[in-house]
Design an enzyme around this catalytic site. Structure first.
Site, short mmCIF file in Angstrom:
data_model
loop_
_atom_site.label_atom_id
_atom_site.label_comp_id
_atom_site.label_asym_id
_atom_site.label_seq_id
_atom_site.Cartn_x
_atom_site.Cartn_y
_atom_site.Cartn_z
N LYS A 1 0.78 -1.42 -0.15
CA LYS A 1 0.09 -0.18 -0.14
C LYS A 1 0.83 1.22 0.06
CE LYS A 1 -2.46 -0.58 3.75
NZ LYS A 1 -1.35 -1.95 4.04
N THR B 1 4.00 1.56 -0.90
CA THR B 1 4.57 1.64 -2.43
C THR B 1 3.64 2.26 -3.41
OG1 THR B 1 6.04 -0.13 -1.69
CG2 THR B 1 5.88 0.39 -4.09
N ARG C 1 2.23 7.12 7.42
CA ARG C 1 2.60 6.94 8.80
C ARG C 1 4.07 6.95 8.88
NH1 ARG C 1 -0.49 1.71 10.26
NH2 ARG C 1 -0.09 1.51 8.02
N LYS D 1 8.75 -7.45 9.03
CA LYS D 1 7.77 -6.79 8.04
C LYS D 1 8.62 -5.72 7.12
CE LYS D 1 3.06 -5.36 7.03
NZ LYS D 1 3.12 -4.23 6.14
N ALA E 1 -2.91 -0.69 12.98
CA ALA E 1 -4.20 -0.73 12.29
C ALA E 1 -5.08 -1.96 12.97
CB ALA E 1 -4.24 -0.76 10.66
N PHE F 1 -3.10 -2.23 6.75
CA PHE F 1 -3.65 -3.92 6.41
C PHE F 1 -4.81 -3.53 5.34
CE2 PHE F 1 -1.83 -4.46 11.03
CZ PHE F 1 -0.70 -5.13 10.47
N PHE G 1 4.20 -7.90 -10.00
CA PHE G 1 5.24 -8.31 -9.38
C PHE G 1 5.76 -9.13 -10.79
CE2 PHE G 1 3.37 -7.58 -5.45
CZ PHE G 1 4.39 -7.49 -4.30
N TRP H 1 6.84 -0.46 -8.41
CA TRP H 1 8.19 -0.69 -7.67
C TRP H 1 9.06 -0.45 -8.98
CZ3 TRP H 1 12.66 -3.22 -8.31
CH2 TRP H 1 13.35 -3.66 -7.03
#
Length: 555
Positions: A69, A71, A92, A103, A272, A300, A380, A408
């Site tokens: 999210k 990215t 955030r 993570k 979250a 999330f 991806f 990305w």
């Protein structure tokens, strides 16, 4: 290449140039080195903010690694800027727990990052430290008052729920006993530590609109009861002034830059699955005061961060989002379709199709708020055209916009199609935001509405402890507060093993925490903990620094 290697290829602009581009003169900002700055609260203009288009980036139920999210948010903001829409991304701050745990950080990835990523992920401007100190000051004042012979409020230690915090994953601190060592070392009692991102101070900072509001919210923190059942708040300990003083700089949003040299604001970091999962109201209003489009994200899946963003943050601050970008990945849909985590990079159209109900449920949930969604397929290298087409076909059948975003690898260029869809939605004025529930409803009605309509539960069950909490909430006159349900991010249900779109399940509320200062109640479901632990091989094992100060191994 790693994210860090890509970041180090970029020639950063001085923060003074970014500030001027954002619309605030350099002499009005507070520099934190060459590439970071604090923004003054007086730069917020609520009338200008009303004209900005607020875009929320959310996601389907994630895999353990997350679906990108942040990215996607950064890439979308870059794409909108490329299409000549003045845009600021508002995010955030990272917690050191995930950074050193499993993570990773929260600065995006590849050619869709905010910079300087090492600084942002490691301490940044000290906001988390200030929140930690303010929180622990109240904890110290509580224990000091229990110990006092001349200034005691006669607090019953058995009723105190306020723990201490630190910004690290450390499971051994979940349950501790303080006050050992004799009569001069305090009164022994059971307590513990939470991670800083789970602190009510964090939630308060992210919902406060100014210093006055911050101080009032801090004073309203519920501490416990006296022996004769009188409720005690932080203001009874005269704590709010000193706590606010510790937060005098932390309340100011942080200005940095994207990899393509556009302004980015990063401020606050509530989890979250415990708190509201979004950046601060102040940061969002700051971005909206100086931008045609403001892109933000909520933690999330849509069932957690986005629901709280809409029902708590937007209602509290009077925000009206214009569109939702639902970040979707092929790998997550295969995971929800029953594919093993280790096989998610292998083509598997059948598993993908079985996982589509999870995507469909999140789309249905967005519609409940009357906001128009755009599906963003976070691409991806392992994704096949056949798999991508399955999602496009689903979107076409439902009349929902969809874009493949290769942010990305390509940054803003990879988000141009997505950005155009967002512009089209905004300019069509088809969104008409409406919260899911009225704050004036009963606590049980609010919980039931979220559990049945957003999660898809059959009904809600309450443990005896939760029922006792409901009585306490009624006695304190707090029934009109919104609810911030703590739930696993791994499933739409409160059982992390139930993937996809579970049905006919029961949500069990085991207790309800009171966060009067933040302005919400926290029903706890499942096995949610406020202090995570580290994995067997934490990310910290690969992080190092050379003799000349070069950081390596940071993602």
């Amino acid at each position: 290449m790693t994210d860090l290697q890509i970041a180090k290829e970029v020639e950063l602009q001085p923060i003074s140039a970014i500030s001027e581009k954002f619309g605030i003169p350099v002499d009005a900002i507070e520099m934190y080195g060459k590439y970071k700055a604090k923004l003054p609260l007086k730069a917020i203009d609520k009338e200008k903010a009303k004209k900005s288009n607020l875009i929320l980036v959310s996601a389907i139920s994630p895999t353990p690694a997350g679906e990108g999210k942040t990215t996607m948010s950064i890439g979308l903001s870059e794409g909108l800027n490329r299409l000549k829409k003045k845009t600021t991304v508002v995010l955030r701050e990272p917690s050191l727990g995930p950074v050193f745990g499993i993570k990773g950080g929260a600065t995006g990835g590849g050619y869709s990052q905010v910079l300087p990523m090492e600084d942002i992920n490691l301490h940044f401007t000290g906001d988390f430290s200030a929140i930690e100190k303010a929180h622990n000051l109240l904890a110290a004042l509580i224990d000091n008052n229990i110990q006092s012979k001349t200034n005691s409020l006669f607090l019953d230690p058995r009723t105190i729920g306020w723990k201490r915090v630190m910004d690290m994953n450390d499971r051994s601190l979940r349950h501790v006993i303080v006050g050992l060592g004799g009569t001069t070392s305090g009164v022994p009692r059971e307590t513990g530590f939470d991670i800083t991102a789970a602190s009510e101070i964090m939630a308060i900072l992210c919902l406060a609109e100014n210093l006055s509001d911050l101080k009032q919210r801090l004073g309203n923190i519920f501490v416990g009861y006296t022996f004769d059942k009188k409720p005690i708040y932080a203001k009874d300990l005269k704590a709010e002034g000193a706590m606010a003083a510790l937060l005098k700089d932390a309340i100011k949003p942080n200005l940095v830059q994207t990899i393509e040299g556009n302004p980015a604001i990063i401020h606050g970091g509530p989890f979250a699955n415990i708190a509201q999962g979004t950046n601060s109201v102040i940061a969002t209003l700051m971005g909206m005061s100086h931008s045609e489009y403001t892109v933000t994200e909520a933690g999330f899946g849509f069932d957690l961060g986005a629901e709280k963003f809409f029902d708590i943050k937007c209602q509290s601050a009077g925000l009206t989002p214009k569109a939702v970008v639902l970040t979707t990945t092929i790998r997550a849909l295969k995971y929800h379709g029953g594919a093993d985590l280790k096989s998610l990079t292998e083509p598997n159209v059948e598993a993908l199709k079985k996982g589509l109900p999870n995507l469909e449920k999140h789309l249905e949930n967005i519609a409940k708020f009357q906001v128009v969604p755009v599906i963003s397929i976070n691409r991806f290298n392992s994704d096949t055209e056949e798999e991508i087409q399955v999602i496009k076909d689903l979107a076409a059948s439902k009349g929902i916009r969809v874009a493949v975003a290769d942010v990305w690898a390509k940054g803003g260029e990879g988000a141009l199609d997505l950005a155009q869809h967002v512009i089209d939605v905004v300019e069509s004025s088809t969104s008409d935001f409406k919260p899911l529930y009225d704050w004036k409803s009963s606590v049980t009605d609010k919980i039931a509405t979220i559990a049945t309509e957003i999660y898809g539960a059959e009904y809600v069950d309450y443990t005896p402890k939760a029922k006792a909490n409901l009585r306490k909430i009624a006695d304190l006159g707090l029934e009109q507060l919104p609810v911030c349900i703590a739930k696993t991010q791994k499933s739409l249900s409160d059982n992390p093993a139930l993937l996809g779109r579970p049905k006919d399940f029961i949500i069990t509320v085991r207790e309800i925490e009171i966060a009067v200062g933040a302005g919400f109640l926290i029903p706890i479901t499942g096995d949610i903990m406020r202090m995570p632990g580290l994995p067997a091989h934490p990310s910290s094992e690969g992080i190092d620094i050379s003799n000349d100060g070069e950081i390596t191994g940071l993602f």
